[in-house]
Write a protein that holds these residues in place. Structure first.
Motif, PDB file in Angstrom:
ATOM      1  N   PHE A  58       0.828  -1.209   0.000  1.00  0.00           N
ATOM      2  CA  PHE A  58       0.000   0.000   0.000  1.00  0.00           C
ATOM      3  C   PHE A  58       0.862   1.259   0.000  1.00  0.00           C
ATOM      4  N   LEU A  62       0.474   4.421  -2.523  1.00  0.00           N
ATOM      5  CA  LEU A  62       0.186   5.771  -2.028  1.00  0.00           C
ATOM      6  C   LEU A  62       1.387   6.703  -2.124  1.00  0.00           C
ATOM      7  N   THR A  70      -1.602   3.881   5.429  1.00  0.00           N
ATOM      8  CA  THR A  70      -1.897   2.479   5.116  1.00  0.00           C
ATOM      9  C   THR A  70      -2.643   1.781   6.241  1.00  0.00           C
ATOM     10  N   PHE A  73      -6.311   1.205   5.357  1.00  0.00           N
ATOM     11  CA  PHE A  73      -6.631   0.161   4.382  1.00  0.00           C
ATOM     12  C   PHE A  73      -6.286  -1.232   4.916  1.00  0.00           C
ATOM     13  N   THR A 217      -7.275   1.779  -2.044  1.00  0.00           N
ATOM     14  CA  THR A 217      -5.966   2.448  -2.026  1.00  0.00           C
ATOM     15  C   THR A 217      -5.682   3.145  -3.351  1.00  0.00           C
ATOM     16  N   SER A 221      -4.901   7.035  -4.055  1.00  0.00           N
ATOM     17  CA  SER A 221      -3.664   7.483  -4.722  1.00  0.00           C
ATOM     18  C   SER A 221      -3.948   8.448  -5.863  1.00  0.00           C
TER      19      SER A 221
END
Length: 224
Positions: A58, A62, A70, A73, A217, A221
């Motif tokens: 993650f 990101l 993170t 998530f 995620t 992003s």
């Protein structure tokens, strides 16, 4: 016929106004390993390695600037995977097979990303509606297509998880309902098919949790 099939997924037991089946949503918290023992168990070590792997993946999505995000998530993945796994046990209600549950997870995430993106990165959000290299004549259509794709994102997230969990449970129910009416040899074949399908459903429970967390995620992003 279809109404009676899908009715097995509806909460039925309750005390006053509290539906007891929905309490299984929070049973996954019981299985979280504790990190305060002098010598951690194997379950704690495996769970820690899984969290570190997800954190690394993650973070790559990101970026290093938002790698602390993170935890959101990873928690989302943990919550969904425990609900999916508990739903494979007999007489345990699968909350992730209901659109109410999945949409309650997807819609607030998407709405938060959209509000933050349009408030903090307005130019970037407008630029994201028109991909680079788009001809001038196609720009209005691309804006319309990108807008629709952004709007339906929480719905696709919710329906994907709900449909995959419901389909497997429904197939297991259909196969098991034919048990009393088949011969002995067919019963053995049916039993083997049920075991193989249950193994497949165990894999689907983990994969769908991972897909839900990864797509969330990716949506985050794009904003950052």
């Amino acid at each position: 016929m279809m109404a009676s099939l899908f009715s097995i997924f509806e909460p039925s037991s309750s005390i006053l106004w509290l539906p007891l089946n929905w309490l299984s949503t929070f049973l996954g918290l019981v299985f979280l390993p504790y990190m305060f023992w002098a010598s951690p168990s194997r379950w704690a070590v495996i769970w820690h390695k899984l969290n570190m792997t997800l954190h690394q993946e993650f973070s790559n999505i990101l970026g290093t600037k938002h790698k602390k995000s993170t935890i959101l998530f990873i928690s989302l993945f943990s919550f969904i995977v425990f609900n999916n796994a508990l739903g494979l046990l007999p007489y345990v209600f699968t909350s992730s097979s209901h659109l109410v549950m999945t949409l309650s997870l997807a819609l607030p995430l998407w709405l938060t990303f959209m509000v933050y993106g349009w408030w903090a990165h307005t130019k970037h959000m407008f630029a994201h509606l028109v991909p680079q290299g788009t001809p001038v004549l196609l720009m209005p259509f691309m804006v319309l297509i990108e807008s629709i794709s952004n709007i339906i994102r929480p719905g696709t997230l919710a329906v994907r998880l709900m449909a995959n969990m419901t389909a497997g449970h429904l197939l297991l129910t259909l196969l098991s309902s034919n048990g009393p009416s088949v011969s002995y040899y067919m019963l053995i074949v049916l039993f083997i098919a049920q075991i193989l399908l249950l193994i497949l459903e165990s894999a689907v429970a983990v994969i769908q949790s991972y897909v839900f967390a990864v797509l969330s995620t990716l949506f985050a992003s794009e904003i950052n």
